[in-house]
Design an enzyme around this catalytic site. Structure first.
Site, PDB file in Angstrom:
ATOM      1  N   HIS A 187      38.951   3.850 -15.600  1.00 58.86           N
ATOM      2  CA  HIS A 187      38.528   3.271 -14.310  1.00 58.86           C
ATOM      3  C   HIS A 187      37.123   3.724 -13.899  1.00 58.86           C
ATOM      4  O   HIS A 187      36.657   3.346 -12.824  1.00 58.86           O
ATOM      5  CB  HIS A 187      39.517   3.626 -13.204  1.00 58.86           C
ATOM      6  CG  HIS A 187      40.923   3.149 -13.456  1.00 58.86           C
ATOM      7  ND1 HIS A 187      41.194   1.851 -13.834  1.00 58.86           N
ATOM      8  CD2 HIS A 187      42.122   3.788 -13.397  1.00 58.86           C
ATOM      9  CE1 HIS A 187      42.519   1.723 -13.986  1.00 58.86           C
ATOM     10  NE2 HIS A 187      43.096   2.877 -13.740  1.00 58.86           N
TER      11      HIS A 187
HETATM   12 ZN   LIG Z   1      47.225   3.960 -15.375  1.00 58.18          ZN
END
Ligand SMILES: [Zn+2]
Length: 298
Positions: free
Chosen positions: A118
């Site tokens: 992320h």
């Molecule tokens: Zn995850």
């Protein structure tokens, strides 16, 4: 097979939903079960700032090192900022660079850490500060040991940072199989996104993954795969809404290694997420991944 690990991967976050103690527990179980020996363990050097800058903006790197992230930037990380965190993520990135190199030598290798998919070039989010395996790809490309890489991201959450980093880059193919109705929003497009509905179980998942990898490997020929082996598609995960069993997750691992091996493509494992109600389950899923990887080492 060599397995990369540092005691400093553990951030000592206490009761946080992100169980960073899992790294140490995974290493200990692998040793206890004699899946790996002490001699198989490799201590990673921290990535250099130059390595990190192959992916991340200089300004973001400076803010991380100087403790100058804003309140909003720290909120977005969803883990507390500390100098130890900075140390850990630089080590994790070094670990994924090393795991990539070892996979090229031995066929498979694993980092008992990383998978921080992320993290974007200019910010971190969702427990991810630096995108360790994107840094690995860029460093190995810079050293000209590989030209083309693929990411096979099986974490329950879409690999948004990775997709953004390699968007429009024809030397890297990004595959993400994930639960559609879950963080992150938005989901910048990967080369191939497999959006699963809530509650998908083993058989459907494995069918979708097999089709996805087949398609990816028909469109693109990588010299190295980074396998982002999240444990959070597990049915008892607190942050995931898929329903894979522990056995199904091991079959997933085997599928990835078998399909890579059929084309002689080395695979480097990173762990990514895992938030099972019982941390022992998360640790077992990660250990299974590394045990299966071991079977495919040269
Ligand atoms: Zn995850």
């Amino acid at each position: 097979m060599r397995v990369v690990y540092s005691d400093q991967y553990d951030l000592n976050l206490g009761n946080h939903v992100f169980p960073s103690v899992k790294y140490r527990l995974t290493k200990e179980k692998l040793l206890r079960d004699q899946v790996v020996s002490q001699q198989d363990l490799a201590e990673p050097p921290a990535a250099s700032d130059e390595d990190v800058a192959l992916v991340h903006h200089r300004e973001y790197i400076r803010k991380l090192q100087a403790g100058k992230l804003s309140y909003v930037e720290i909120l977005r990380l969803e883990i507390p900022y500390s100098p130890e965190l900075v140390r850990a993520v630089w080590l994790s990135a070094g670990g994924s660079i090393l795991a990539g190199r070892l996979a090229l030598a031995d066929g498979t290798a694993a980092n008992i850490g990383g998978g921080f998919h992320h993290a974007y070039p200019d910010h971190g989010e969702g427990f991810c500060v630096l995108n360790d395996f994107a840094i690995g790809i860029r460093r190995l490309q810079k050293d000209r040991v590989i030209a083309r890489a693929m990411t096979v991201d099986c974490d329950v959450h879409q690999g948004n940072g990775t997709a953004a980093i390699f968007s429009g880059d024809h030397s890297v193919y990004t595959l993400s199989i994930h639960q559609e109705h879950n963080y992150p929003y938005p989901k910048p497009p990967s080369s191939l996104d497999i959006n699963l509905r809530d509650g998908v179980e083993d058989e459907e998942y494995l069918r979708e993954l097999q089709n996805g990898i087949e398609r990816a490997l028909s469109e693109f020929t990588p010299e190295l795969i980074y396998y982002v082996a999240g444990a959070d598609p597990y049915r008892d995960d607190q942050l995931g809404g898929l329903k894979l069993s522990i056995d199904g997750l091991e079959r997933r691992d085997r599928l990835v290694f078998e399909m890579a091996r059929a084309k002689n493509i080395p695979v480097a494992v990173t762990l990514a997420g895992g938030y099972a109600r019982r941390v022992e389950d998360t640790v077992l899923i990660h250990c299974n991944t590394i045990r299966v990887a071991q079977e495919f080492a040269k």
